[in-house]
Enzyme design. Sequence first.
Site, PDB file in Angstrom:
ATOM      1  N   MET A  30      30.882  46.063  41.008  1.00  0.00           N
ATOM      2  CA  MET A  30      31.131  47.437  40.558  1.00  0.00           C
ATOM      3  C   MET A  30      31.048  47.517  39.033  1.00  0.00           C
ATOM      4  O   MET A  30      31.499  48.493  38.427  1.00  0.00           O
ATOM      5  CB  MET A  30      32.499  47.916  41.053  1.00  0.00           C
ATOM      6  CG  MET A  30      32.564  47.947  42.582  1.00  0.00           C
ATOM      7  SD  MET A  30      33.790  49.073  43.217  1.00  0.00           S
ATOM      8  CE  MET A  30      35.286  48.350  42.557  1.00  0.00           C
ATOM      9  N   TYR A  32      31.404  46.506  34.826  1.00  0.00           N
ATOM     10  CA  TYR A  32      32.402  46.091  33.845  1.00  0.00           C
ATOM     11  C   TYR A  32      32.573  44.573  33.966  1.00  0.00           C
ATOM     12  O   TYR A  32      33.655  44.046  34.194  1.00  0.00           O
ATOM     13  CB  TYR A  32      33.727  46.833  34.033  1.00  0.00           C
ATOM     14  CG  TYR A  32      34.441  47.070  32.718  1.00  0.00           C
ATOM     15  CD1 TYR A  32      33.982  48.044  31.832  1.00  0.00           C
ATOM     16  CD2 TYR A  32      35.538  46.310  32.337  1.00  0.00           C
ATOM     17  CE1 TYR A  32      34.604  48.248  30.616  1.00  0.00           C
ATOM     18  CE2 TYR A  32      36.168  46.510  31.109  1.00  0.00           C
ATOM     19  CZ  TYR A  32      35.696  47.489  30.262  1.00  0.00           C
ATOM     20  OH  TYR A  32      36.315  47.695  29.049  1.00  0.00           O
ATOM     21  N   LEU A  33      31.429  43.923  33.785  1.00  0.00           N
ATOM     22  CA  LEU A  33      31.303  42.519  34.179  1.00  0.00           C
ATOM     23  C   LEU A  33      32.074  41.579  33.256  1.00  0.00           C
ATOM     24  O   LEU A  33      32.199  41.820  32.062  1.00  0.00           O
ATOM     25  CB  LEU A  33      29.824  42.138  34.198  1.00  0.00           C
ATOM     26  CG  LEU A  33      28.964  43.009  35.134  1.00  0.00           C
ATOM     27  CD1 LEU A  33      27.483  42.642  35.008  1.00  0.00           C
ATOM     28  CD2 LEU A  33      29.423  42.905  36.583  1.00  0.00           C
ATOM     29  N   GLY A  36      34.275  36.232  35.777  1.00  0.00           N
ATOM     30  CA  GLY A  36      34.385  36.087  37.234  1.00  0.00           C
ATOM     31  C   GLY A  36      33.050  36.414  37.884  1.00  0.00           C
ATOM     32  O   GLY A  36      32.516  35.631  38.687  1.00  0.00           O
ATOM     33  N   HIS A  37      32.484  37.556  37.507  1.00  0.00           N
ATOM     34  CA  HIS A  37      31.151  37.897  37.999  1.00  0.00           C
ATOM     35  C   HIS A  37      30.141  36.837  37.535  1.00  0.00           C
ATOM     36  O   HIS A  37      29.223  36.477  38.272  1.00  0.00           O
ATOM     37  CB  HIS A  37      30.710  39.261  37.454  1.00  0.00           C
ATOM     38  CG  HIS A  37      31.628  40.405  37.795  1.00  0.00           C
ATOM     39  ND1 HIS A  37      32.462  40.992  36.878  1.00  0.00           N
ATOM     40  CD2 HIS A  37      31.846  41.064  38.957  1.00  0.00           C
ATOM     41  CE1 HIS A  37      33.147  41.968  37.443  1.00  0.00           C
ATOM     42  NE2 HIS A  37      32.808  42.030  38.715  1.00  0.00           N
ATOM     43  N   GLN A  61      34.762  53.569  48.970  1.00  0.00           N
ATOM     44  CA  GLN A  61      35.822  52.571  49.151  1.00  0.00           C
ATOM     45  C   GLN A  61      37.080  52.874  48.327  1.00  0.00           C
ATOM     46  O   GLN A  61      38.001  52.069  48.283  1.00  0.00           O
ATOM     47  CB  GLN A  61      35.298  51.161  48.853  1.00  0.00           C
ATOM     48  CG  GLN A  61      35.004  50.873  47.394  1.00  0.00           C
ATOM     49  CD  GLN A  61      34.277  49.564  47.235  1.00  0.00           C
ATOM     50  OE1 GLN A  61      33.163  49.378  47.718  1.00  0.00           O
ATOM     51  NE2 GLN A  61      34.899  48.603  46.552  1.00  0.00           N
ATOM     52  N   GLY A 147      33.679  36.657  45.412  1.00  0.00           N
ATOM     53  CA  GLY A 147      34.773  35.905  44.820  1.00  0.00           C
ATOM     54  C   GLY A 147      35.955  35.783  45.767  1.00  0.00           C
ATOM     55  O   GLY A 147      36.291  36.732  46.485  1.00  0.00           O
ATOM     56  N   ASP A 150      38.966  38.354  45.998  1.00  0.00           N
ATOM     57  CA  ASP A 150      38.975  39.431  46.995  1.00  0.00           C
ATOM     58  C   ASP A 150      38.787  38.792  48.372  1.00  0.00           C
ATOM     59  O   ASP A 150      37.778  39.000  49.055  1.00  0.00           O
ATOM     60  CB  ASP A 150      37.863  40.427  46.673  1.00  0.00           C
ATOM     61  CG  ASP A 150      38.069  41.068  45.318  1.00  0.00           C
ATOM     62  OD1 ASP A 150      38.774  42.071  45.232  1.00  0.00           O
ATOM     63  OD2 ASP A 150      37.558  40.510  44.317  1.00  0.00           O
ATOM     64  N   ARG A 187      39.887  45.558  36.237  1.00  0.00           N
ATOM     65  CA  ARG A 187      41.059  46.437  36.128  1.00  0.00           C
ATOM     66  C   ARG A 187      42.071  45.945  35.093  1.00  0.00           C
ATOM     67  O   ARG A 187      42.958  46.698  34.715  1.00  0.00           O
ATOM     68  CB  ARG A 187      41.756  46.568  37.491  1.00  0.00           C
ATOM     69  CG  ARG A 187      40.963  47.417  38.477  1.00  0.00           C
ATOM     70  CD  ARG A 187      41.751  47.697  39.741  1.00  0.00           C
ATOM     71  NE  ARG A 187      41.155  48.727  40.552  1.00  0.00           N
ATOM     72  CZ  ARG A 187      40.355  48.521  41.605  1.00  0.00           C
ATOM     73  NH1 ARG A 187      40.048  47.286  41.963  1.00  0.00           N
ATOM     74  NH2 ARG A 187      39.855  49.540  42.290  1.00  0.00           N
TER      75      ARG A 187
HETATM   76  P1  AMP Z   1      34.023  43.858  41.649  1.00  0.00           P
HETATM   77  O1  AMP Z   1      33.047  44.215  40.565  1.00  0.00           O
HETATM   78  O2  AMP Z   1      35.441  43.831  41.197  1.00  0.00           O
HETATM   79  O3  AMP Z   1      33.784  44.635  42.911  1.00  0.00           O
HETATM   80  O4  AMP Z   1      33.720  42.348  42.017  1.00  0.00           O
HETATM   81  C1  AMP Z   1      32.432  41.934  42.383  1.00  0.00           C
HETATM   82  C2  AMP Z   1      32.505  40.521  42.869  1.00  0.00           C
HETATM   83  O5  AMP Z   1      33.029  39.686  41.843  1.00  0.00           O
HETATM   84  C3  AMP Z   1      33.434  40.361  44.086  1.00  0.00           C
HETATM   85  O6  AMP Z   1      32.838  39.436  44.992  1.00  0.00           O
HETATM   86  C4  AMP Z   1      34.684  39.795  43.468  1.00  0.00           C
HETATM   87  O7  AMP Z   1      35.444  39.008  44.369  1.00  0.00           O
HETATM   88  C5  AMP Z   1      34.098  38.924  42.365  1.00  0.00           C
HETATM   89  N1  AMP Z   1      35.114  38.672  41.350  1.00  0.00           N
HETATM   90  C6  AMP Z   1      35.894  39.581  40.715  1.00  0.00           C
HETATM   91  N2  AMP Z   1      36.771  38.962  39.888  1.00  0.00           N
HETATM   92  C7  AMP Z   1      36.558  37.639  40.019  1.00  0.00           C
HETATM   93  C8  AMP Z   1      37.135  36.467  39.438  1.00  0.00           C
HETATM   94  N3  AMP Z   1      38.120  36.538  38.554  1.00  0.00           N
HETATM   95  N4  AMP Z   1      36.653  35.263  39.796  1.00  0.00           N
HETATM   96  C9  AMP Z   1      35.642  35.157  40.694  1.00  0.00           C
HETATM   97  N5  AMP Z   1      35.039  36.223  41.284  1.00  0.00           N
HETATM   98  C10 AMP Z   1      35.492  37.446  40.950  1.00  0.00           C
END
Ligand code: AMP
Length: 290
Positions: A30, A32-33, A36-37, A61, A147, A150, A187
């Site tokens: 989503m 704001y990388l 983790g991404h 969602q 990740g 989640d 977030r």
């Molecule tokens: P999001 O942009 O928050 O929807 O996350 C996109 C993907 O990045 C999802 O598969 C998340 O589980 C993964 N993700 C988010 N934060 C982390 C993190 N700190 N470490 C590893 N993966 C992450």
Amino acid sequence: MKTIRSIKEMKDTIHQLKRSGQSIGFVPTMGYLHEGHGALIDHAHKDADIVIVSIFVNPLQFGENEDFDNYPRNEQKDKTFVENKQVDYLFIPTADQMYPTSMGLTMVAEKRIGVLCDRSRPGHFGGVLTVLTKLFHIIEPNYVFFGSKDAQQVAIVDLLIKDFNFPISLKMVATVRDSDGLAKSSRNTNLLDHEREEAPQLHQALQLARNKIIDGEKNPVNIVNEVKDHITKKTSGQIDYVEILSFPELEIVSEWDRTIIIALAVQFSHARLIDNIIIDNRGEPVDSLY
Ligand code: AMP
């Protein structure tokens, strides 16, 4: 790196890549990388010839009172981030293209729900499943990367892939944390200063639970209570849940002979944070799905 905004152009590109026999690794996000991404992208480079990242803040969602409007966004920064990570294609579809009319059919999970985030975010995982089904059809990836932060999402995507026969290999990537232990999350930017200082206590609480298990504690209720006590004492957040379940089935555990997840969600004033650890019965971290 090429940015693609049209579904048709993305599909045409995929068909060309497939014709040339290249494998595709897909990282749905989503935006704001953060690192983790970044870890997901690094893993994708290891497994696949071509890496595609999508950015789509999926309205389906988010519940009515959730943070869709306040979800952080910064396309320019994201573009630089993925360029530096040598991503091949960045797919940024518009909501109008993804949902041209109100949907006549959406997806609902039958298992691995009714617990954790599904209880406080009803409809959330249906929205996740719907958008991923669409994205999987558009991108036709060989590998997808999610990740473990989640973890319920991972467990439900696992069902989607198996139950709907997607020829996709699902890879779970360990949570990337700041140096103080806080799980990186888009977030986190919405935390107030004092909340940001408190937030690493969520990880501390999970470590406490793990240590209890290593020391021989076998009663999930005692562990959950310790974790709740720690969070209540050390943070100003409101606990949404602390649960111990089997992973990836997400069922209540009576015996400790299997992989378990200790997961929590805590609401701060403008950010709801989630975190978890996935461990075996000796307390050793588990970093793959099965
Ligand atoms: P999001 O942009 O928050 O929807 O996350 C996109 C993907 O990045 C999802 O598969 C998340 O589980 C993964 N993700 C988010 N934060 C982390 C993190 N700190 N470490 C590893 N993966 C992450």
